[in-house]
Write a protein that holds these residues in place. Sequence first.
Motif, PDB file in Angstrom:
ATOM      1  N   GLU A  95      42.139 116.404  53.423  1.00  0.00           N
ATOM      2  CA  GLU A  95      42.068 115.171  52.650  1.00  0.00           C
ATOM      3  C   GLU A  95      41.096 114.233  53.335  1.00  0.00           C
ATOM      4  O   GLU A  95      41.205 113.959  54.530  1.00  0.00           O
ATOM      5  CB  GLU A  95      43.449 114.538  52.526  1.00  0.00           C
ATOM      6  N   THR A  96      40.122 113.747  52.585  1.00  0.00           N
ATOM      7  CA  THR A  96      39.127 112.823  53.114  1.00  0.00           C
ATOM      8  C   THR A  96      39.086 111.612  52.195  1.00  0.00           C
ATOM      9  O   THR A  96      38.569 111.692  51.086  1.00  0.00           O
ATOM     10  CB  THR A  96      37.734 113.466  53.180  1.00  0.00           C
ATOM     11  N   ARG A 148      37.723 115.276  62.828  1.00  0.00           N
ATOM     12  CA  ARG A 148      37.729 114.722  64.180  1.00  0.00           C
ATOM     13  C   ARG A 148      38.482 113.405  64.192  1.00  0.00           C
ATOM     14  O   ARG A 148      38.230 112.517  63.380  1.00  0.00           O
ATOM     15  CB  ARG A 148      36.292 114.536  64.674  1.00  0.00           C
ATOM     16  N   ALA A 149      39.420 113.269  65.121  1.00  0.00           N
ATOM     17  CA  ALA A 149      40.342 112.138  65.111  1.00  0.00           C
ATOM     18  C   ALA A 149      39.642 110.799  65.309  1.00  0.00           C
ATOM     19  O   ALA A 149      39.985 109.810  64.658  1.00  0.00           O
ATOM     20  CB  ALA A 149      41.412 112.340  66.189  1.00  0.00           C
ATOM     21  N   ARG A 150      38.647 110.755  66.186  1.00  0.00           N
ATOM     22  CA  ARG A 150      38.105 109.444  66.564  1.00  0.00           C
ATOM     23  C   ARG A 150      37.279 108.770  65.475  1.00  0.00           C
ATOM     24  O   ARG A 150      37.187 107.549  65.424  1.00  0.00           O
ATOM     25  CB  ARG A 150      37.280 109.560  67.847  1.00  0.00           C
ATOM     26  N   ASP A 151      36.665 109.559  64.579  1.00  0.00           N
ATOM     27  CA  ASP A 151      35.822 108.958  63.544  1.00  0.00           C
ATOM     28  C   ASP A 151      36.017 109.576  62.169  1.00  0.00           C
ATOM     29  O   ASP A 151      35.317 109.223  61.222  1.00  0.00           O
ATOM     30  CB  ASP A 151      34.350 109.053  63.948  1.00  0.00           C
ATOM     31  N   HIS A 152      36.971 110.506  62.048  1.00  0.00           N
ATOM     32  CA  HIS A 152      37.301 111.168  60.782  1.00  0.00           C
ATOM     33  C   HIS A 152      36.133 111.984  60.214  1.00  0.00           C
ATOM     34  O   HIS A 152      36.094 112.268  59.007  1.00  0.00           O
ATOM     35  CB  HIS A 152      37.800 110.166  59.745  1.00  0.00           C
ATOM     36  N   ALA A 153      35.178 112.340  61.071  1.00  0.00           N
ATOM     37  CA  ALA A 153      34.081 113.209  60.630  1.00  0.00           C
ATOM     38  C   ALA A 153      34.629 114.593  60.293  1.00  0.00           C
ATOM     39  O   ALA A 153      35.541 115.102  60.954  1.00  0.00           O
ATOM     40  CB  ALA A 153      33.017 113.307  61.715  1.00  0.00           C
TER      41      ALA A 153
END
Length: 340
Positions: A95-96, A148-153
Motif C-alpha cells: 500500500e502506497t 523503506r521505513a525512513r522515507d516510504h520509498a
Amino acid sequence: MRALPFAALLLAGCATTSAPLATEAPMVAATAETDPVDTAADAADDPAIWRNPADPSKSLVIGTDKKAGIHVYSLAGKRLSFTPAERLNNVDLRETGARVIAAASDRADVATAHVSLFTLDTAAAKLVPLGRFPVGAGEAYGMCLWTRARDHALFGFIVLKDGRIDQVAIDLSGATPKVTTVRSMKLATQSEGCVVDDRTGQLYVAEEDVGLWRFDADPSAATTATAIAKVDGKTLVADAEGLALAPSGRSGGYLVASSQGDNAYTLYRLPGVTYAGRFRIGGGAIDGTSDTDGIDLMLGDFGPAYPRGLLVAQDGDNAPATQNFKYVSWDAVRRALKLR
C-alpha cells in the motif's frame, strides 16, 4: 521445478543410509481453496494478500497463472476477476498512500527481465495494469517489494533464474511509473522465492538447491549475502521455494519457507533465523498441498476463520482439477507447532 513426492523421498531414504530423512511435521487443515486456474499443467504459481482493515471479510488474494495472467480471489476462494498477461510468475503488493500497488515478475521476454505493475482496485476487486518495465538481461523469476521505513520509498527485487537479483526503485509520483535498476546481487545457482522485512530492511532469498540467504535491502548497502539456513534434507528439502514473514514486535516473528521437496513448510524464528518447526497442509475436508511454489502470509484479523492471520499456499497437484491456492489459518499453524 517439480520435486519428488514425499513418499518417493522416504523410499530413497530407506535404500541408502547416506540419504537423510526429512523431519516429521504435523498436518494443518486448509480452511478454503480458490477456484482452479484455467490453464492445465504447471500454471498457478504465487499469491499475495491484501487485508481490508475496514471489513476483513472483504480482503482479497491475488494469484498468478504463469501461462495466462493474474487472478483476484475472495476469502471464500471465489475468482472475482482475471487480468490477462502472457507470463507472470511471482507477485507481491504494497500500500502506497491511497493506492495498493502489485508488482509481478514478467517472463514474457526470456532475454530481458521485466516487471509488470498494477493498481489493485479494492472496491472492484480488479487489477488495473500500469505497464511493463525492463530491468536487465535474463529471465525474470522471483519478485518481492520493500517499502523503506525512513522515507516510504518503494523498491522491488527481481530474482532472475540464474540467481542474479536486480533491485529497482519504483517511482509512482508521475503520470506513469518510473522503474530504475539501482543495483544487482548474485547467488550461484537457480533462485526464486524472496521476501523483505519492512521493519528491519532485510531481504531473504531462497537458492533452491542450496538454502536461504539474507541481504541488506538498502541500495547503498554491500551486495554480500549471509547464509542463514541450509537445504539439509531434514528441516529444509530442495527445492526451497516461496518465502513469507510473520512479524512480531520490532524484529521478531517467523520466516516461513516452502520445503517443496517433501511438501512441507519450515519456520525459522527471527531475528536470529533459528529453526522453529515445520508443518504440512492436509488432513481436512479440503485436499492438502504438494509441490508448493509460492506462499504468502499476513497477520491480523481476517474474520472468524482466520482470527490471527491468513496463510496462502500454491498447490502443485490439485487433481483432477487444475492447480489452485489453499488458505490456512495462521492460528492453526501456531497451535500445531506450539508457537508462542
